[in-house]
Design a protein around this motif. Sequence first.
Motif, PDB file in Angstrom:
ATOM      1  N   CYS A  78      15.856   7.452   1.766  1.00 22.75           N
ATOM      2  CA  CYS A  78      14.855   6.465   1.313  1.00 22.75           C
ATOM      3  C   CYS A  78      14.144   5.874   2.524  1.00 22.75           C
ATOM      4  O   CYS A  78      12.933   5.642   2.515  1.00 22.75           O
ATOM      5  N   CYS A  81      10.706   6.965   4.151  1.00 20.50           N
ATOM      6  CA  CYS A  81       9.412   6.503   3.647  1.00 20.50           C
ATOM      7  C   CYS A  81       9.353   4.986   3.590  1.00 20.50           C
ATOM      8  O   CYS A  81       8.297   4.410   3.335  1.00 20.50           O
ATOM      9  N   HIS A  82      10.502   4.348   3.749  1.00 17.40           N
ATOM     10  CA  HIS A  82      10.564   2.880   3.713  1.00 17.40           C
ATOM     11  C   HIS A  82      11.230   2.422   5.000  1.00 17.40           C
ATOM     12  O   HIS A  82      12.445   2.289   5.066  1.00 17.40           O
ATOM     13  N   ARG A 105       0.620   8.575  -3.923  1.00 24.44           N
ATOM     14  CA  ARG A 105       0.329   7.175  -3.597  1.00 24.44           C
ATOM     15  C   ARG A 105       0.958   6.790  -2.277  1.00 24.44           C
ATOM     16  O   ARG A 105       1.865   7.472  -1.791  1.00 24.44           O
ATOM     17  N   LEU A 120       8.341  -2.188 -11.201  1.00 28.64           N
ATOM     18  CA  LEU A 120       8.287  -1.607  -9.869  1.00 28.64           C
ATOM     19  C   LEU A 120       7.395  -0.371  -9.890  1.00 28.64           C
ATOM     20  O   LEU A 120       7.193   0.224 -10.954  1.00 28.64           O
ATOM     21  N   PHE A 121       6.936   0.015  -8.726  1.00 30.31           N
ATOM     22  CA  PHE A 121       5.918   1.052  -8.487  1.00 30.31           C
ATOM     23  C   PHE A 121       4.536   0.413  -8.644  1.00 30.31           C
ATOM     24  O   PHE A 121       4.391  -0.637  -9.259  1.00 30.31           O
ATOM     25  N   TRP A 122       3.526   1.066  -8.117  1.00 23.58           N
ATOM     26  CA  TRP A 122       2.157   0.546  -8.178  1.00 23.58           C
ATOM     27  C   TRP A 122       1.710   0.344  -9.620  1.00 23.58           C
ATOM     28  O   TRP A 122       0.865  -0.484  -9.915  1.00 23.58           O
ATOM     29  N   ARG A 125       5.989   1.354 -13.620  1.00 19.72           N
ATOM     30  CA  ARG A 125       6.628   2.214 -14.628  1.00 19.72           C
ATOM     31  C   ARG A 125       8.139   2.088 -14.667  1.00 19.72           C
ATOM     32  O   ARG A 125       8.774   2.531 -15.624  1.00 19.72           O
ATOM     33  N   GLN A 132      14.800   2.475 -10.919  1.00 20.38           N
ATOM     34  CA  GLN A 132      13.789   2.955  -9.964  1.00 20.38           C
ATOM     35  C   GLN A 132      14.438   3.821  -8.900  1.00 20.38           C
ATOM     36  O   GLN A 132      13.921   4.876  -8.548  1.00 20.38           O
ATOM     37  N   GLU A 186      18.714  -3.804  -2.026  1.00 16.84           N
ATOM     38  CA  GLU A 186      17.301  -4.206  -2.072  1.00 16.84           C
ATOM     39  C   GLU A 186      17.151  -5.693  -2.394  1.00 16.84           C
ATOM     40  O   GLU A 186      16.241  -6.354  -1.891  1.00 16.84           O
ATOM     41  N   LYS A 276      -0.288  -2.950  -9.313  1.00 16.80           N
ATOM     42  CA  LYS A 276       0.553  -4.113  -9.031  1.00 16.80           C
ATOM     43  C   LYS A 276      -0.062  -4.921  -7.890  1.00 16.80           C
ATOM     44  O   LYS A 276      -0.453  -4.348  -6.870  1.00 16.80           O
TER      45      LYS A 276
HETATM   46  C1  HEC Z   1       8.693  10.677   0.132  1.00 21.04           C
HETATM   47  C2  HEC Z   1       8.617   9.258   0.357  1.00 21.04           C
HETATM   48  C3  HEC Z   1       9.527   8.328  -0.408  1.00 21.04           C
HETATM   49  C4  HEC Z   1      10.903   8.399  -0.494  1.00 21.04           C
HETATM   50  C5  HEC Z   1      11.839   9.434   0.088  1.00 21.04           C
HETATM   51  C6  HEC Z   1      11.304   7.225  -1.230  1.00 21.04           C
HETATM   52  N1  HEC Z   1      10.209   6.478  -1.572  1.00 21.04           N
HETATM   53 FE1  HEC Z   1      10.202   4.698  -2.551  1.00 21.04          FE
HETATM   54  N2  HEC Z   1       8.203   4.774  -2.738  1.00 21.04           N
HETATM   55  C7  HEC Z   1       7.401   5.760  -2.205  1.00 21.04           C
HETATM   56  C8  HEC Z   1       6.064   5.666  -2.782  1.00 21.04           C
HETATM   57  C9  HEC Z   1       4.899   6.580  -2.452  1.00 21.04           C
HETATM   58  C10 HEC Z   1       6.093   4.572  -3.699  1.00 21.04           C
HETATM   59  C11 HEC Z   1       4.970   4.167  -4.638  1.00 21.04           C
HETATM   60  C12 HEC Z   1       4.948   5.244  -5.740  1.00 21.04           C
HETATM   61  C13 HEC Z   1       4.158   4.930  -6.974  1.00 21.04           C
HETATM   62  O1  HEC Z   1       3.754   3.789  -7.191  1.00 21.04           O
HETATM   63  O2  HEC Z   1       3.933   5.846  -7.772  1.00 21.04           O
HETATM   64  C14 HEC Z   1       7.446   4.024  -3.620  1.00 21.04           C
HETATM   65  C15 HEC Z   1       7.880   2.905  -4.328  1.00 21.04           C
HETATM   66  C16 HEC Z   1       9.152   2.380  -4.252  1.00 21.04           C
HETATM   67  C17 HEC Z   1       9.592   1.134  -4.848  1.00 21.04           C
HETATM   68  C18 HEC Z   1       8.749   0.165  -5.660  1.00 21.04           C
HETATM   69  C19 HEC Z   1       8.461  -1.125  -4.892  1.00 21.04           C
HETATM   70  C20 HEC Z   1       7.650  -2.125  -5.655  1.00 21.04           C
HETATM   71  O3  HEC Z   1       7.303  -3.168  -5.086  1.00 21.04           O
HETATM   72  O4  HEC Z   1       7.323  -1.909  -6.829  1.00 21.04           O
HETATM   73  C21 HEC Z   1      10.924   0.995  -4.557  1.00 21.04           C
HETATM   74  C22 HEC Z   1      11.842  -0.138  -4.970  1.00 21.04           C
HETATM   75  C23 HEC Z   1      11.323   2.160  -3.792  1.00 21.04           C
HETATM   76  N3  HEC Z   1      10.222   2.977  -3.609  1.00 21.04           N
HETATM   77  C24 HEC Z   1      12.621   2.423  -3.364  1.00 21.04           C
HETATM   78  C25 HEC Z   1      13.034   3.678  -2.898  1.00 21.04           C
HETATM   79  C26 HEC Z   1      14.416   4.099  -2.796  1.00 21.04           C
HETATM   80  C27 HEC Z   1      15.620   3.253  -3.170  1.00 21.04           C
HETATM   81  C28 HEC Z   1      14.412   5.369  -2.312  1.00 21.04           C
HETATM   82  C29 HEC Z   1      15.598   6.293  -2.064  1.00 21.04           C
HETATM   83  C30 HEC Z   1      16.458   6.566  -3.193  1.00 21.04           C
HETATM   84  C31 HEC Z   1      13.022   5.725  -2.099  1.00 21.04           C
HETATM   85  N4  HEC Z   1      12.216   4.691  -2.491  1.00 21.04           N
HETATM   86  C32 HEC Z   1      12.621   6.935  -1.550  1.00 21.04           C
HETATM   87  C33 HEC Z   1       7.783   6.705  -1.290  1.00 21.04           C
HETATM   88  C34 HEC Z   1       9.106   7.125  -1.111  1.00 21.04           C
END
Ligand code: HEC
Length: 360
Positions: A78, A81-82, A105, A120-122, A125, A132, A186, A276
């Motif tokens: 995770c 990307c974060h 996105r 959560l998500f943009w 969903r 999530q 988180e 969002k």
């Molecule tokens: C390949 C890159 C990538 C990886 C790996 C990834 N994320 Fe994300 N994350 C994103 C993207 C891009 C979005 C926005 C997607 C959307 O809105 O459709 C997102 C959105 C989120 C959000 C929503 C935040 C909000 O304010 O609504 C959370 C929570 C999150 N990710 C947690 C995680 C966790 C936990 C993991 C590992 C299990 C993870 N992500 C792995 C790219 C990634």
Amino acid sequence: MRNIIAILVSALAVFIYACEKEQPEVPPVYDPSPYSVNLRGFPDPGFPANNQPTAAGVQLGRMLFYEKSLSKDGSMSCADCHRQQYGFSDTLKYSIGVEKLPGKRHSMALINLAWHKEGLFWDGRSLHARDQALKPIQDPLEMNEKLENVISKLQSQKLYRDQFVRAFGSDTITAEKIGLAIEQFEFVMVSNNSKFDQWKRGETTLTDSEERGRQLFFTEFDPSGVKKGAECFHCHATFNFTNSEYMNNGLDAAADQSDPGRMNVTGSQWDMAMFKVPTLRNVAVTAPYMHDGRFSTLEEVIDHYNTGVKNSPTVDFLMQYNLQPGGLRLTTQDKQDLVAFLKTLTDTEFLSNPAFKSPF
Ligand code: HEC
Ligand code: HEC
């Protein structure tokens, strides 16, 4: 003399070996000790009754957040990307997943999620962080792995079996528990020590420019021009700089809207291109900006609100003045002041807190 030293050294080695042998390994035990969060005046987020953060649960969530075997080829966690230094967002317009394909996105910053109760998500969903968390694992454009494979990879490691016992009282690993542990981690990732927070608590003062920017941010647009206001605070509201709603801030005219946003979730045409409202905490380090990462700097974002807003059927009513010729009528100085204010939302303690770094 040399002989004596050699004898002493080997005696010591035998002694240490004996000690180690005598201590049988302590089996892990369930440990419900709560994780304590310093709220520093923030409202109580009301952690879910069925998932109160414990020290052991948060530690497990942190391990999983940085665990590359959550991905198909073991190349990505995770945190790829974060990333903490970027407010748990990344610097790419569209994040790249394990298949080296770009997503659709921009990665979102993960800040004060315990207070995000409206999805959560943009496009909102996912309603709960625990659900999530399982989505990016299975998303073909992200980690592209099956949950059953993740579970068997973790189940084969003593490190994880032990930590699941400490966190949940059993070493049987399930997808549900993975989600709950990540949710705990988180929810304790709290950013509340920016310069702005310190100023609110009376611990520091703002510069003239930051203070002018603050006034602009929190003042309504006044069409008569008597007062100056940039009208940011209705949407980027509350201590968390978001009203937790889905809105259209006028990025594109109707014909250019390629991402339906919230409409994907509700099916209503009135949610077309609604996204969002993101928190602005740590916004100076979360570039690029917007759901598609279209702006690289805060200056570009301010220019958008000043004179770049486009009309469409779902553009928010609050954008009515931005849409008029001359827009918000911000001067070069006003724009600099707004940026100076946004920079006071940077919380270096959060961005470098060892408790949120990789445990490995
Ligand atoms: C390949 C890159 C990538 C990886 C790996 C990834 N994320 Fe994300 N994350 C994103 C993207 C891009 C979005 C926005 C997607 C959307 O809105 O459709 C997102 C959105 C989120 C959000 C929503 C935040 C909000 O304010 O609504 C959370 C929570 C999150 N990710 C947690 C995680 C966790 C936990 C993991 C590992 C299990 C993870 N992500 C792995 C790219 C990634
Ligand atoms: C009508 C509600 C509304 C108003 C008013 C508004 N915003 Fe926004 N803001 C949004 C929405 C919605 C997004 C996300 C849009 C998207 O990604 O499609 C956003 C995104 C942003 C972002 C990007 C954050 C990120 O993480 O990508 C910044 C920075 C920002 N706004 C600053 C401001 C400033 C400064 C003002 C005042 C000049 C302002 N906003 C006024 C709704 C609003």
